[in-house]
Scaffold this active site. Structure first.
Site, mmCIF file in Angstrom:
data_model
loop_
_atom_site.group_PDB
_atom_site.id
_atom_site.type_symbol
_atom_site.label_atom_id
_atom_site.label_comp_id
_atom_site.label_asym_id
_atom_site.label_seq_id
_atom_site.Cartn_x
_atom_site.Cartn_y
_atom_site.Cartn_z
ATOM 1 N N SER A 195 0.853 -1.188 0.000
ATOM 2 C CA SER A 195 0.000 0.000 0.000
ATOM 3 C C SER A 195 0.886 1.234 0.000
ATOM 4 O O SER A 195 2.056 1.178 0.411
ATOM 5 C CB SER A 195 -0.906 0.004 1.241
ATOM 6 O OG SER A 195 -1.541 1.256 1.413
ATOM 7 N N TYR A 208 -1.927 -0.743 10.816
ATOM 8 C CA TYR A 208 -1.959 -1.030 9.380
ATOM 9 C C TYR A 208 -0.698 -0.507 8.704
ATOM 10 O O TYR A 208 -0.070 -1.224 7.907
ATOM 11 C CB TYR A 208 -3.200 -0.408 8.753
ATOM 12 C CG TYR A 208 -3.379 -0.744 7.290
ATOM 13 C CD1 TYR A 208 -3.961 -1.957 6.911
ATOM 14 C CD2 TYR A 208 -2.967 0.126 6.292
ATOM 15 C CE1 TYR A 208 -4.123 -2.279 5.575
ATOM 16 C CE2 TYR A 208 -3.120 -0.189 4.955
ATOM 17 C CZ TYR A 208 -3.704 -1.387 4.601
ATOM 18 O OH TYR A 208 -3.855 -1.704 3.271
#
Length: 339
Positions: A195, A208
């Site tokens: 990501s 995350y």
């Protein structure tokens, strides 16, 4: 004198690498064939994993789908079978299906396995089943991911551990399961779906971001290890998309005036860009390309300058609406269970 000569050789090689990389942005390299190759995709039951499965199916790869949810995984498999069927159905000039045609020399198949990549034993036992029932793996797509959706001080330790294990540690286990044979054959491809939040972070999603930073660190270190081992037949591709509209971060918003220029990515576009990178052995793909620039600026600008930019873009608190929605949904579920 020798080291000076080597230094100039290195400079020439670096310049050549920059030129060839730039040329690939102008002249699109030829895509390699993956027909008949065994491709394992984790988290294949939904989102990007499902789309990756469909793209590889269109290229006649043998699909091995892993997901913790058996039902959604089977739904993906059915979509893949439909694509295989369409590929194997000859079409006449008037657009109708031919009733009599040669049987294709190769019939790709799809296999499904229920696997919790957050559990090491599950990964290793499922990998062994794949080797026994399907064969050796050529392509590994480490795609499975989760998000807790809590501020750090409100997040249970178990959810933090779950995020780290699924998004990062699982990459170690899947790679350890399939890399040995790749090394033996000097053939394979490992894809890390990370990501942009593994390149630069934002507030409210500490677990995350940490997991994606870890996944990228693992990927880069492994890439260097393969280069040091001179295993040029094994390729690595790192996929770092901006916010993807899969529902995972539903509610995430940047500044309203900026959002039309940086909207959430369509999942189909994200996967098509990633597929182009994978099939041309591109080491890294950031989508959109502005992510490259943001990552560079983060590396060279002072932290306070980055904070100013975040505040201007509305990226400093972009996750807060998402976190609020998750908290409200959890409270509603608890209220329903209490009734």
């Amino acid at each position: 004198m020798i080291i000076i000569a080597e230094f100039f050789v290195v400079i020439l090689k670096v310049l050549w690498a920059v030129v060839t990389a730039g040329a690939k942005w102008v002249v699109r390299p030829k895509e390699k064939s993956v027909a008949g190759q065994v491709c394992v995709i984790t988290g294949a039951g939904s989102g990007l994993g499902r789309l990756f499965a469909k793209e590889f199916a269109r290229r006649r790869a043998i699909l091995v789908l892993w997901d913790i949810n058996s039902q959604s995984n089977e739904e993906t498999a059915e979509m893949v079978r439909q694509i295989y069927h369409e590929l194997d159905t000859p079409i006449t000039k008037n657009g109708t299906c031919a009733l009599f045609a040669e049987v294709p020399p190769f019939q790709p198949q799809v296999y499904t396995y229920v696997c919790d990549v957050g559990k090491r034993e599950s990964v290793y036992s499922t990998a062994e089943k794949v080797r026994r029932e399907v064969g050796e793996v050529d392509i590994l797509i480490n795609n499975a991911g989760v998000v807790s959706g809590h501020h750090l001080l409100e997040c249970p330790d178990e959810l933090i551990e779950r995020t780290m294990v699924v998004n990062c540690h699982a990459h170690f286990w899947t790679t350890k399961a399939f890399l040995p044979k790749m090394l033996e054959l000097n053939h394979g491809h490992i894809v890390t779906v990370a990501s942009s939040l593994g390149l630069f972070s934002t507030a409210g999603v500490e677990d995350y971001c940490a997991s994606k930073f870890g996944a990228i660190g693992f990927h880069e270190s492994l890439s260097h290890e393969l280069k040091a081992s001179e295993k040029d037949g094994i390729n690595m591709t790192l996929v770092c998309p901006y916010l993807v509209d899969t529902g995972m971060f539903k509610g995430c918003r940047i500044r309203s005036e900026i959002e039309p220029f940086l909207p959430p990515l369509k999942p189909e576009f994200c996967v098509k860009q990633a597929m182009r990178a994978i099939l041309t052995d591109q080491p890294m793909i950031c989508t959109p390309r502005i992510v490259y620039m943001v990552n560079l600026m983060k590396s060279i600008l002072p932290f306070e300058a980055i904070v100013c930019m975040y505040r201007f873009l509305g990226a400093d608190k972009c996750m807060y609406p998402f976190l609020a929605q998750r908290k409200e949904a959890m409270n509603n579920n608890e209220a329903k269970n209490g009734i």
